[in-house]
Design a protein around this motif. Structure first.
Motif, PDB file in Angstrom:
ATOM      1  N   LEU A 133       0.080  10.222   4.960  1.00 46.14           N
ATOM      2  CA  LEU A 133       0.631  11.406   4.287  1.00 46.14           C
ATOM      3  C   LEU A 133       1.190  12.405   5.293  1.00 46.14           C
ATOM      4  O   LEU A 133       2.195  13.075   5.034  1.00 46.14           O
ATOM      5  N   ALA A 134       0.550  12.509   6.458  1.00 42.51           N
ATOM      6  CA  ALA A 134       1.098  13.380   7.506  1.00 42.51           C
ATOM      7  C   ALA A 134       2.462  12.859   7.949  1.00 42.51           C
ATOM      8  O   ALA A 134       3.394  13.635   8.189  1.00 42.51           O
ATOM      9  N   ALA A 135       2.590  11.519   8.045  1.00 37.22           N
ATOM     10  CA  ALA A 135       3.889  10.938   8.404  1.00 37.22           C
ATOM     11  C   ALA A 135       4.922  11.214   7.320  1.00 37.22           C
ATOM     12  O   ALA A 135       6.090  11.476   7.616  1.00 37.22           O
ATOM     13  N   ALA A 136       4.496  11.191   6.048  1.00 41.58           N
ATOM     14  CA  ALA A 136       5.422  11.470   4.946  1.00 41.58           C
ATOM     15  C   ALA A 136       5.908  12.916   5.007  1.00 41.58           C
ATOM     16  O   ALA A 136       7.095  13.196   4.828  1.00 41.58           O
ATOM     17  N   ARG A 137       4.974  13.849   5.282  1.00 44.20           N
ATOM     18  CA  ARG A 137       5.369  15.255   5.397  1.00 44.20           C
ATOM     19  C   ARG A 137       6.425  15.430   6.483  1.00 44.20           C
ATOM     20  O   ARG A 137       7.297  16.281   6.379  1.00 44.20           O
ATOM     21  N   ALA A 138       6.310  14.634   7.552  1.00 44.98           N
ATOM     22  CA  ALA A 138       7.256  14.751   8.664  1.00 44.98           C
ATOM     23  C   ALA A 138       8.482  13.861   8.460  1.00 44.98           C
ATOM     24  O   ALA A 138       9.279  13.714   9.375  1.00 44.98           O
ATOM     25  N   LYS A 139       8.649  13.283   7.262  1.00 47.75           N
ATOM     26  CA  LYS A 139       9.813  12.437   6.935  1.00 47.75           C
ATOM     27  C   LYS A 139       9.976  11.320   7.954  1.00 47.75           C
ATOM     28  O   LYS A 139      11.083  11.052   8.432  1.00 47.75           O
ATOM     29  N   GLN A 140       8.885  10.672   8.315  1.00 45.47           N
ATOM     30  CA  GLN A 140       8.922   9.669   9.363  1.00 45.47           C
ATOM     31  C   GLN A 140       9.279   8.281   8.845  1.00 45.47           C
ATOM     32  O   GLN A 140       9.418   8.079   7.635  1.00 45.47           O
ATOM     33  N   THR A 141       9.366   7.344   9.782  1.00 45.63           N
ATOM     34  CA  THR A 141       9.698   5.957   9.449  1.00 45.63           C
ATOM     35  C   THR A 141       8.429   5.189   9.104  1.00 45.63           C
ATOM     36  O   THR A 141       7.317   5.649   9.352  1.00 45.63           O
ATOM     37  N   ILE A 142       8.603   3.973   8.572  1.00 41.95           N
ATOM     38  CA  ILE A 142       7.450   3.158   8.192  1.00 41.95           C
ATOM     39  C   ILE A 142       6.595   2.809   9.408  1.00 41.95           C
ATOM     40  O   ILE A 142       5.360   2.701   9.306  1.00 41.95           O
ATOM     41  N   VAL A 143       7.219   2.666  10.577  1.00 38.06           N
ATOM     42  CA  VAL A 143       6.451   2.372  11.786  1.00 38.06           C
ATOM     43  C   VAL A 143       5.515   3.532  12.130  1.00 38.06           C
ATOM     44  O   VAL A 143       4.352   3.346  12.490  1.00 38.06           O
ATOM     45  N   THR A 144       6.020   4.736  11.993  1.00 38.96           N
ATOM     46  CA  THR A 144       5.189   5.900  12.267  1.00 38.96           C
ATOM     47  C   THR A 144       4.106   6.048  11.201  1.00 38.96           C
ATOM     48  O   THR A 144       2.975   6.449  11.510  1.00 38.96           O
ATOM     49  N   PHE A 145       4.431   5.725   9.956  1.00 42.27           N
ATOM     50  CA  PHE A 145       3.407   5.692   8.913  1.00 42.27           C
ATOM     51  C   PHE A 145       2.236   4.801   9.369  1.00 42.27           C
ATOM     52  O   PHE A 145       1.069   5.183   9.279  1.00 42.27           O
ATOM     53  N   ALA A 146       2.575   3.588   9.837  1.00 42.56           N
ATOM     54  CA  ALA A 146       1.535   2.638  10.237  1.00 42.56           C
ATOM     55  C   ALA A 146       0.736   3.170  11.427  1.00 42.56           C
ATOM     56  O   ALA A 146      -0.497   3.083  11.460  1.00 42.56           O
ATOM     57  N   PHE A 147       1.446   3.752  12.410  1.00 47.10           N
ATOM     58  CA  PHE A 147       0.773   4.261  13.604  1.00 47.10           C
ATOM     59  C   PHE A 147      -0.178   5.408  13.239  1.00 47.10           C
ATOM     60  O   PHE A 147      -1.336   5.422  13.646  1.00 47.10           O
TER      61      PHE A 147
END
Lengths: 215, 215, 215
Positions: free
Chosen positions: A35-49
């Motif tokens: 969810l933190a990655a989603a707030r930052a509009k990140q990529t799926i790789v960053t979601f996983a990390f």
């Protein structure tokens, strides 16, 4: 938990439940990372990390510090849970849901982890005070790294009661165990104490006072 | 120090002094962590966290890297010193004092830690160059993590002579030991060299030149 | 690589080449760390610190996680390469060169490291999924820490294809090995796959899509 340590029958009976709780805790923390990655509009790789760092970061630091094999390295399920959590948040657009529920799951995970971390440390011969610290780190370190990586203000720098609740839970467990209470009872009371304090903070906005030079 | 290594009598005689210096070093670094929390108007929990990270962070990284049991995990006194330091800064409002004194204690702690870190690494069979790096990390890593967590510009990104002083101290100790000087003498000279360079930096503002593309 | 593991003759024959590639990879990453220090107009000490963190940071985390002795601690050459890289960037004012070349060397190093990291993890008995993660960490963690310390947006927070290319390389190697391909062939194909995807990203600007709440 250290399989080499003989545990009382009540704890043995609770093992399957503990295993489910443990994996559920990783999943909840992993979702909060995604969810933190989603707030930052990140990529799926960053979601996983972010999901992995948040889900397994605290237990990783604990295991390195107490000299245990890092719990997720010799198996695939913990990482798989983190990847599934990241994919689910991405696909289900979970950041658009009302996530009051997550806050409560996170509070449950925090309470359980504070106790699990302290118990594992004690199984490795760590004395009470550092064992409490291991419980606190297990429950909060993943989220701290997530916040530093995401450039968000870390839970450490907010006045919200979170680390304190983990400390209360771990200390209750360690203290009650030292007083002779059975591990399972001490663990349930400890997790409930940590969860309870966090629940009060969530519902009432209770926060620690910041340091003031003028009073 | 590795208890399994036979040490010369002079070093044995210095053991109680070394133990006091070691604990004093942790306390000084812990106070500097708590003061960073005070500057950021943080809560008592953050005071404790910053005090611990700064007080024992450098030695923790060193022990993980050289494969030693992490020095504070098997006992309670190091953590207790960090908690007491955090509580004392909070209660005594130590951030309002003139803290020139702390700067000097910190310089002493840095000099001692650079030597202690390098010596412990050598006791674990680490060769000279990485042993110097272990000395530098022991003396400076806690403060670096404190600054990253607090969102302050880290000592790494300032031109102030700090890491260089730690490197001079650790390298002097390792070099003089390699030349056959007794450990205690090499250690005193190394710590004095590191402290001395830092003292010059404190009193004269001596700093390293930054990189310039145009000269 | 774990010397205790018997390797096929083809791999044995490739050892000197692998050793050169390994050191070249450390050098390339160290140069990229020193260049970050140059961009920030830092001192020579910070050049050295950034070069070392970037050059050996990924392998350090991998070794701690899989319980291996940290690869650079028992010897001096890896650190020496990092210090030489830092000194060379400073003295040659390498940040003024056109560094398209470095981008390509970095891509080569990333491809090689993703495979080397995964292979070392498998030699230590790590199962496939965590072994892939070890490859990714070996190839990317040093750069992430460099960016956090330098206060630059980390590769994690950019959409650029980097971590994904490392994941592709490590996963190809682990997958092909599991299918029975010889380690050397699987390694070359894996490194080529990782390098190839990164090469496409460099030349075409290919990037991962960011998460969007509205589509």
């Amino acid at each position: 938990m250290n399989a080499a340590v003989a545990l009382p029958a009540a704890v043995e009976a609770a093992r399957p439940l503990l295993a489910v709780l443990d994996m559920a805790g990783v999943a909840v923390f992993a979702v909060s990372g995604a969810l933190a990655a989603a707030r930052a509009k990140q990529t799926i790789v960053t979601f996983a990390f972010f999901a992995a760092v948040t889900g397994i970061g605290g237990g990783t630091l604990r295991d390195l510090l107490i000299g245990a094999p890092v719990f997720w390295v010799g198996r695939s399920d913990y990482l798989a849970v983190c990847l599934i959590a990241a994919g689910a948040v991405w696909l289900l657009r979970a950041d658009r849901w009302r996530l009051q529920a997550l806050l409560w799951f996170d509070a449950l995970g925090m309470g359980a982890y504070a106790v699990i971390g302290a118990a594992k440390a004690q199984n490795y011969g760590v004395p009470p005070l550092p064992a409490v610290v291991m419980g606190v780190l297990t429950a909060s370190f993943g989220g701290i790294v997530r916040d530093v990586l995401a450039g968000e203000p870390s839970v450490l720098l907010r006045r919200e009661i979170y680390v304190s609740a983990a400390a209360l839970g771990a200390a209750s467990f360690v203290g009650l165990s030292a007083l002779g209470l059975a591990p399972l009872s001490a663990g349930i009371i400890g997790a409930a104490a940590g969860f309870g304090l966090r629940a009060v903070a969530i519902t009432t906005g209770l926060a620690l006072p910041g340091y003031r030079t003028e009073k």
